[in-house]
Design a protein around this motif. Sequence first.
Motif, short mmCIF file in Angstrom:
data_model
loop_
_atom_site.label_atom_id
_atom_site.label_comp_id
_atom_site.label_asym_id
_atom_site.label_seq_id
_atom_site.Cartn_x
_atom_site.Cartn_y
_atom_site.Cartn_z
N PHE A 100 35.18 54.92 58.20
CA PHE A 100 34.32 53.80 58.59
C PHE A 100 33.46 54.15 59.80
O PHE A 100 32.40 53.57 60.01
CB PHE A 100 35.16 52.56 58.88
CG PHE A 100 35.95 52.09 57.69
CD1 PHE A 100 35.31 51.69 56.52
CD2 PHE A 100 37.33 52.06 57.72
CE1 PHE A 100 36.04 51.25 55.43
CE2 PHE A 100 38.07 51.63 56.64
CZ PHE A 100 37.43 51.23 55.48
N GLN A 101 33.94 55.12 60.60
CA GLN A 101 33.16 55.55 61.75
C GLN A 101 32.70 57.00 61.58
O GLN A 101 31.53 57.25 61.36
CB GLN A 101 33.96 55.37 63.04
CG GLN A 101 34.22 53.91 63.38
CD GLN A 101 34.86 53.71 64.72
OE1 GLN A 101 34.83 54.58 65.58
NE2 GLN A 101 35.47 52.55 64.91
N GLN A 102 33.63 57.97 61.59
CA GLN A 102 33.15 59.34 61.58
C GLN A 102 34.17 60.34 61.06
O GLN A 102 35.37 60.12 61.13
CB GLN A 102 32.75 59.77 62.99
CG GLN A 102 33.88 59.72 64.01
CD GLN A 102 33.40 59.89 65.43
OE1 GLN A 102 32.34 59.41 65.78
NE2 GLN A 102 34.18 60.59 66.24
N GLU A 103 33.67 61.43 60.53
CA GLU A 103 34.35 62.64 60.11
C GLU A 103 35.52 62.43 59.14
O GLU A 103 36.26 61.46 59.24
CB GLU A 103 34.86 63.47 61.31
CG GLU A 103 33.77 64.18 62.06
CD GLU A 103 33.28 63.36 63.26
OE1 GLU A 103 34.11 62.72 63.92
OE2 GLU A 103 32.07 63.35 63.53
N SER A 121 39.26 54.41 60.19
CA SER A 121 38.07 54.46 61.03
C SER A 121 37.60 55.89 61.24
O SER A 121 36.41 56.18 61.14
CB SER A 121 38.36 53.78 62.37
OG SER A 121 39.45 54.40 63.03
N ASN A 122 38.53 56.80 61.53
CA ASN A 122 38.19 58.20 61.79
C ASN A 122 39.18 59.13 61.09
O ASN A 122 40.39 58.90 61.13
CB ASN A 122 38.22 58.49 63.29
CG ASN A 122 37.27 57.62 64.07
OD1 ASN A 122 36.06 57.71 63.92
ND2 ASN A 122 37.83 56.76 64.91
N TYR A 123 38.65 60.19 60.48
CA TYR A 123 39.45 61.31 59.95
C TYR A 123 40.44 60.87 58.86
O TYR A 123 41.65 61.06 58.98
CB TYR A 123 40.20 62.02 61.08
CG TYR A 123 39.49 62.00 62.40
CD1 TYR A 123 38.17 62.44 62.53
CD2 TYR A 123 40.12 61.53 63.56
CE1 TYR A 123 37.52 62.42 63.76
CE2 TYR A 123 39.48 61.50 64.78
CZ TYR A 123 38.18 61.93 64.88
OH TYR A 123 37.54 61.89 66.10
N PRO A 124 39.98 60.28 57.78
CA PRO A 124 40.91 59.78 56.76
C PRO A 124 41.75 60.85 56.08
O PRO A 124 42.83 60.55 55.58
CB PRO A 124 39.98 59.09 55.76
CG PRO A 124 38.64 59.72 55.98
CD PRO A 124 38.58 60.02 57.43
#
Length: 372
Positions: A201-204, A173-176
Amino acid sequence: DDEVVYSGPVWHISPDGSDLAGDGSSAVPFATIQYGIESSSNGDTVLVQSGVYYESVNFLGMEIFVKGEDRQSTIIDGGGDVCVINPYRIEGFTIRNGSPGIFGNDVSNRVGTINDCIIQESQYGLDAWGSYDIINSIFRDNSGNLGAAIKWSEQGLGELNITSTAFVSNECSNYPAFYKATNNGAEVNITNCTIANNRAFQQEVLSGHDINIINSIIYHNTLDNYPHILMQGQISVSYSNLQVPYEGSGNISTDPEYLNLEGGDFSLRNTSPCIDSGDPDYDNDGSTWEIDIDDQDPDGTRMDMGAFYHHQSYFGPVWHVSTEGSDETGDGSDNSPFVSIQHAIEAANEMDTILVNSGIYTGFISWHDKTL
């Protein structure tokens, strides 16, 4: 005669070995890595032959070196449990199917080293705190919630150094690629890394404070919600190529020209703008790459950006062009010519010569104010 009992300091592991009948010697190896560790003492080495080892490997707080024969063929499969716990020094493995792949909670002053490893297909590639040096490795196809490849909690101590490492095809979701879960002043240094094909999926792609990024490529990542926000936190970036423009010395924002993006080959084409674009004075001693080998790639040229430097073997002064050549794989030599005159001009230095074989060449030609 008295029986000689094998006592190391090198302990051998093989899929064909035995923990019951083996003694850890090269002639009669053990079957599991964990048994080799439990037989070891500080300073010992555990050598692991190629094969798949279905186990969780715990270093038990010892300062030992666990070395696989080859990272492609020497595999630790956690079976959905943690693969490796508190590594002191590990090298030459694929670490897969873990939850997480590597777990660390060592609060001592020791520095764990992860070198030449592939950490993949895990619920978090690395979930740890404490000090680590991660070198020449790949984090790929990992998942999680925050920080699929690496989630690091500094706990107010330690330092994380990541060098010549690729983060590819991780999703969460965040920071993969990277998530610094706590921010108490400890530094994260990301040097000559490639971060590509990851999806948030969401951000950054990454987040945290006190992060220093240099000579790296962060490009061709998917940001579902906020495509124009690449990173979050207090992050210093220099001499890097980013898919979203970012302030800092030497930064660029242009296609890095991977050799085969879809096929997962993140080495650089001959035409890549990332070649010879790294920090010219990487060690910051006042001497630049022309006279300082510490500022050079192994081929003696200025450092490239990214985890996979482009080896340059031909330097002119005569550059060859042929309709049968290639700007992608050629080096401009007689045996490996370029296919376009323009590419030869861009490769050439002042007063060099460009020899063009017979044929029809189309396209615009600019001398770039060079005397050739």
